[in-house]
Motif scaffolding. Structure first.
Motif, PDB file in Angstrom:
ATOM      1  N   SER A 180     -15.715 -44.857  24.900  1.00 36.29           N
ATOM      2  CA  SER A 180     -15.666 -43.401  24.913  1.00 36.29           C
ATOM      3  C   SER A 180     -15.169 -42.893  23.567  1.00 36.29           C
ATOM      4  O   SER A 180     -14.279 -43.481  22.953  1.00 36.29           O
ATOM      5  CB  SER A 180     -14.739 -42.934  26.043  1.00 36.29           C
ATOM      6  N   GLY A 200     -16.756 -38.556  29.086  1.00 39.28           N
ATOM      7  CA  GLY A 200     -17.257 -39.377  30.181  1.00 39.28           C
ATOM      8  C   GLY A 200     -18.734 -39.163  30.427  1.00 39.28           C
ATOM      9  O   GLY A 200     -19.475 -40.114  30.723  1.00 39.28           O
ATOM     10  N   CYS A 219     -12.971 -46.817  34.510  1.00 36.51           N
ATOM     11  CA  CYS A 219     -12.916 -45.861  33.403  1.00 36.51           C
ATOM     12  C   CYS A 219     -11.533 -45.816  32.769  1.00 36.51           C
ATOM     13  O   CYS A 219     -10.515 -46.036  33.434  1.00 36.51           O
ATOM     14  CB  CYS A 219     -13.293 -44.470  33.887  1.00 36.51           C
ATOM     15  N   ALA A 234     -13.624 -40.517  34.087  1.00 32.99           N
ATOM     16  CA  ALA A 234     -14.221 -40.895  35.371  1.00 32.99           C
ATOM     17  C   ALA A 234     -14.884 -39.701  36.051  1.00 32.99           C
ATOM     18  O   ALA A 234     -15.985 -39.818  36.622  1.00 32.99           O
ATOM     19  CB  ALA A 234     -13.161 -41.502  36.284  1.00 32.99           C
TER      20      ALA A 234
END
Length: 340
Positions: free
Chosen positions: A222, A230, A249, A255
């Motif tokens: 990320s 996300g 995540c 998430a």
């Protein structure tokens, strides 16, 4: 009287010395009962308030604890500060809270400024960019105890209080494995940052302990820590890998963004893909499905860090290294484990 009343005002009104007023206000035995009565009555009439700063300077103490954190607005650090406040206020201290916005230069400047303000102790969560610790060493050498929390400065000798982020990530991935998931992806944070390196290591090791090697096609990094990050990461992940049945995540916001895209693409959560976040943000339980995540004892970290700092201020104590344990919070976004 437009300005606040002072000891000198009381002394002039009663035709006594300021030192006599001061001793009377502090119930000194050398001052007569009548003088004490006169001083206290006039002080109340004039709404006299003691100058705490001057009083503390006379006692060679400021009564102030400094807190330096990366950000103030997040739930994580606001809960840490709440824990700190609950301890230090009951001990008679005030807090000065400053944020670095992840700037190492700002962290150095704030540490120096707080030392000049004669804070009695420092609670510091270093920036992700902190690479040297001379500013913390200087504070400690000047007699200011320093306690690190949440993030480490390896090699800097001080008391430290952390949460075992590795254990939290390992719990998450092991739960996914035990629930029958086999193609477990990871939306990771920057591994140059120790916190996220630990989560990445836990992901890899949990798979390895079950006889599965981490697959690079199931890992994306990320660019940040928001829901928008996300969204971007899950698009990349779904485009480069197939057959994914679970995702771990880096945090809850990432998430939540990933869940939004999964639903748009027609995936059912958790029937098709289980998803687990990290941090147990307050909003996590209100999404549909509610997010399985890792809870961290951040309030307790604030309590313990401040208790250790107060012990360091009031007496010579050895450094303490404390590691608090996180917990897996199981909600609706992950498959249930089969009954034994």
């Amino acid at each position: 009287m437009d300005r606040p009343a002072t000891i000198i005002d009381i002394a002039r009104a009663l035709n006594i010395s300021p030192s006599t007023v001061s001793r009377a206000l502090n119930d000194h035995p050398s001052i007569s009962a009548q003088t004490k009565k006169d001083v206290h009555e006039l002080a109340e009439k004039l709404n006299y308030q003691p100058n705490l700063t001057a009083r503390n300077l006379l006692k060679k103490r400021s009564g102030i604890i400094g807190v330096i954190i990366p950000e103030i607005t997040s739930y994580f650090f606001s809960m840490v500060i709440t824990g700190i406040q609950d301890i230090v206020s009951s001990a008679g201290y005030k807090l000065i809270i400053s944020q670095t916005n992840e700037s190492f230069e700002e962290e150095k400047k704030l540490t120096h400024e707080m030392a000049l303000m004669r804070v009695e102790g420092l609670l510091v969560s270093p920036t992700f960019n902190t690479g040297s610790y001379e500013h913390l060493e200087e504070a400690r050498k000047s007699g200011i105890p320093v306690v690190l929390f949440d993030r480490d400065c390896p090699g800097f000798a001080s008391s430290k209080v952390f949460v075992d982020v590795y254990d939290g990530a390992y719990q998450a991935v092991k739960y996914l494995i035990d629930s029958g998931c086999r193609r477990i992806a990871h939306i990771a944070g920057p591994v140059s940052i120790p916190t996220f390196q630990e989560r990445f290591n836990a992901y890899c090791n949990a798979l390895a302990d079950q006889g599965t090697e981490a697959n690079s096609s199931l890992i994306v990094y990320s660019q940040g820590f928001s829901a928008d990050d996300g969204v971007s990461a899950i698009h990349t992940l779904l485009d480069q890998a197939s057959g994914i049945d679970a995702i771990f995540c880096v945090n809850d916001a990432v998430a939540i963004g990933a869940m939004h895209v999964l639903r748009e693409r027609g995936y059912r959560i958790p029937q098709d893909i289980s998803i687990i976040g990290y941090d147990d943000e307050p909003y996590s339980c209100y999404f549909s499905p509610a997010l399985t995540t890792i809870w961290q004892p951040v309030y307790d970290m604030g309590l313990l860090s401040s208790r250790i700092l107060l012990d360091s201020i009031n007496k010579d104590v050895p450094f303490r290294h404390e590691v608090l344990k996180p917990e897996l919070v199981i909600r609706e976004s992950s498959k249930e484990q089969p009954s034994l």
